[in-house]
Motif scaffolding. Structure first.
Motif, PDB file in Angstrom:
ATOM      1  N   THR A 163       0.827  -1.210   0.000  1.00 27.08           N
ATOM      2  CA  THR A 163       0.000   0.000   0.000  1.00 27.08           C
ATOM      3  C   THR A 163       0.857   1.253   0.000  1.00 27.08           C
ATOM      4  N   ILE A 164       1.914   1.258   0.796  1.00 24.80           N
ATOM      5  CA  ILE A 164       2.816   2.412   0.831  1.00 24.80           C
ATOM      6  C   ILE A 164       3.432   2.631  -0.545  1.00 24.80           C
ATOM      7  N   LEU A 165       3.896   1.544  -1.172  1.00 28.96           N
ATOM      8  CA  LEU A 165       4.516   1.662  -2.492  1.00 28.96           C
ATOM      9  C   LEU A 165       3.516   2.110  -3.556  1.00 28.96           C
ATOM     10  N   LYS A 166       2.250   1.759  -3.383  1.00 23.28           N
ATOM     11  CA  LYS A 166       1.232   2.178  -4.335  1.00 23.28           C
ATOM     12  C   LYS A 166       1.122   3.692  -4.381  1.00 23.28           C
ATOM     13  N   HIS A 167       1.261   4.321  -3.231  1.00 17.73           N
ATOM     14  CA  HIS A 167       1.155   5.776  -3.150  1.00 17.73           C
ATOM     15  C   HIS A 167       2.518   6.466  -3.262  1.00 17.73           C
ATOM     16  N   HIS A 168       3.583   5.717  -2.980  1.00 13.42           N
ATOM     17  CA  HIS A 168       4.937   6.290  -3.058  1.00 13.42           C
ATOM     18  C   HIS A 168       5.853   5.291  -3.771  1.00 13.42           C
ATOM     19  N   PRO A 169       5.679   5.122  -5.077  1.00 11.85           N
ATOM     20  CA  PRO A 169       6.462   4.121  -5.822  1.00 11.85           C
ATOM     21  C   PRO A 169       7.963   4.377  -5.792  1.00 11.85           C
ATOM     22  N   ASP A 170       8.371   5.588  -5.451  1.00 10.77           N
ATOM     23  CA  ASP A 170       9.802   5.878  -5.380  1.00 10.77           C
ATOM     24  C   ASP A 170      10.441   5.312  -4.109  1.00 10.77           C
ATOM     25  N   GLY A 171       9.643   4.622  -3.293  1.00 13.93           N
ATOM     26  CA  GLY A 171      10.173   4.072  -2.047  1.00 13.93           C
ATOM     27  C   GLY A 171      10.802   2.701  -2.184  1.00 13.93           C
ATOM     28  N   LYS A 172      10.926   2.196  -3.405  1.00 16.15           N
ATOM     29  CA  LYS A 172      11.471   0.854  -3.590  1.00 16.15           C
ATOM     30  C   LYS A 172      12.871   0.719  -3.003  1.00 16.15           C
ATOM     31  N   ARG A 173      13.621   1.803  -3.032  1.00 21.66           N
ATOM     32  CA  ARG A 173      14.969   1.762  -2.480  1.00 21.66           C
ATOM     33  C   ARG A 173      14.945   1.360  -0.997  1.00 21.66           C
ATOM     34  N   GLU A 174      13.929   1.795  -0.266  1.00 22.33           N
ATOM     35  CA  GLU A 174      13.824   1.459   1.155  1.00 22.33           C
ATOM     36  C   GLU A 174      13.590  -0.037   1.344  1.00 22.33           C
ATOM     37  N   VAL A 175      12.771  -0.630   0.465  1.00 22.10           N
ATOM     38  CA  VAL A 175      12.531  -2.076   0.528  1.00 22.10           C
ATOM     39  C   VAL A 175      13.826  -2.827   0.258  1.00 22.10           C
ATOM     40  N   ILE A 176      14.551  -2.390  -0.756  1.00 20.99           N
ATOM     41  CA  ILE A 176      15.808  -3.040  -1.127  1.00 20.99           C
ATOM     42  C   ILE A 176      16.806  -2.992   0.030  1.00 20.99           C
ATOM     43  N   GLU A 177      16.920  -1.841   0.665  1.00 25.56           N
ATOM     44  CA  GLU A 177      17.863  -1.695   1.776  1.00 25.56           C
ATOM     45  C   GLU A 177      17.468  -2.567   2.962  1.00 25.56           C
ATOM     46  N   ALA A 178      16.163  -2.591   3.279  1.00 27.78           N
ATOM     47  CA  ALA A 178      15.711  -3.392   4.418  1.00 27.78           C
ATOM     48  C   ALA A 178      15.921  -4.881   4.165  1.00 27.78           C
TER      49      ALA A 178
END
Length: 278
Positions: A163-178
């Motif tokens: 859901t977060i990525l749906k509204h903020h698709p530029d957040g993929k970097r945070e998923v990758i880092e985690a």
């Protein structure tokens, strides 16, 4: 969740529970005995930092109360079954609580959800494996009840990340880092026992392939094959966690080749490798 030990009283099966099951139950009890530090030092600050009141509500009203009961019910079983003395297990729990947990203290809500999704999934699968080798029906029911809650937590965290990525698709970097820096909480809470989890997993016939597939599928859904490939290349520079060693080890060699493939190619190779039938 109806607590199995209250429902069935203290009637334990005559067949003795395997020693390795009780050892891993002690380990699980210790890891589960300090959810407050995980909430206060990682999850809740992440929710506030990202202005995610839904995550704070989930942690305070659902996750923390349920997780707090896991350690209690495991402790109760260990004592009532005679596997451990009360003063012994309480002293061990006190050490864990004094040690604390500070991993992820700079997380965003998205990073916290990514971590929570992977951690809860591994825990759920581990309890499923333990359950298959629990001779006592009571312990089997306890592990089943707790596992269902872990699976629900996994679902909430993963849905939150999507859901977060749906509204903020530029957040993929945070998923990758985690994901690239993921470490099970036992490494911090019970470092003297965490290394034995690999041995127990083999003894309990842990479904490694299923876990590989779940992680790969979830990461592709969140960050695509490019993100999955980047995570794998990050792992290539350091020690792999136990649950990813087998399928990703060959990819470390590919990643170090003179002309490294693109992140997408590596991600596709990993995805195919985890889904390939035996």
């Amino acid at each position: 969740m109806a607590i199995a030990i209250e429902r069935q009283g203290s009637n334990f099966e005559n067949k003795p529970t395997r020693k390795d099951v009780l050892e891993s139950l002690r380990f699980a009890c210790l890891v589960e005995s300090n959810p407050k530090d995980v909430a206060n030092n990682s999850l809740l600050p992440a929710a506030d930092r990202s202005n995610a009141p839904w995550l704070r509500r989930f942690v305070t009203t659902t996750w923390l109360p349920e997780e707090s009961m896991h350690g209690v019910i495991f402790r109760e079983y260990l004592i009532r079954s005679g596997a451990m003395q009360q003063n012994q297990i309480d002293a061990d729990i006190q050490k864990v609580q004094e040690r604390g947990f500070t991993f992820g203290n700079d997380y965003t809500a998205l990073q916290a959800c990514t971590y929570g999704w992977i951690q809860e999934m591994i825990t759920w699968r581990f309890y499923q494996s333990m359950q298959q080798h629990a001779a006592d029906p009571l312990l089997s029911q306890i592990l089943n009840d707790v596992g269902k809650q872990e699976n629900f937590h996994r679902f909430v965290y993963f849905t939150g990340a999507k859901t977060i990525l749906k509204h903020h698709p530029d957040g993929k970097r945070e998923v990758i880092e985690a994901a690239a820096n993921f470490t099970m909480p036992g490494h911090y809470m019970v470092p003297e026992l965490q290394p034995q989890s690999t041995k127990w997993a083999k003894q309990f016939e842990f479904p490694f392939r299923t876990l590989y597939q779940d992680i790969s599928k979830g990461l592709v859904e969140l960050v695509g094959h490019e993100g999955l490939g980047e995570i794998i290349l990050s792992y290539g520079a350091k020690n792999l966690p136990w649950y990813l060693k087998a399928p990703l080890a060959p990819l470390k060699i590919v990643a170090k080749s003179p002309i490294p493939p693109t992140h997408r190619i590596v991600g596709i190779l990993a995805d195919v490798a985890t889904r390939k039938k035996k």
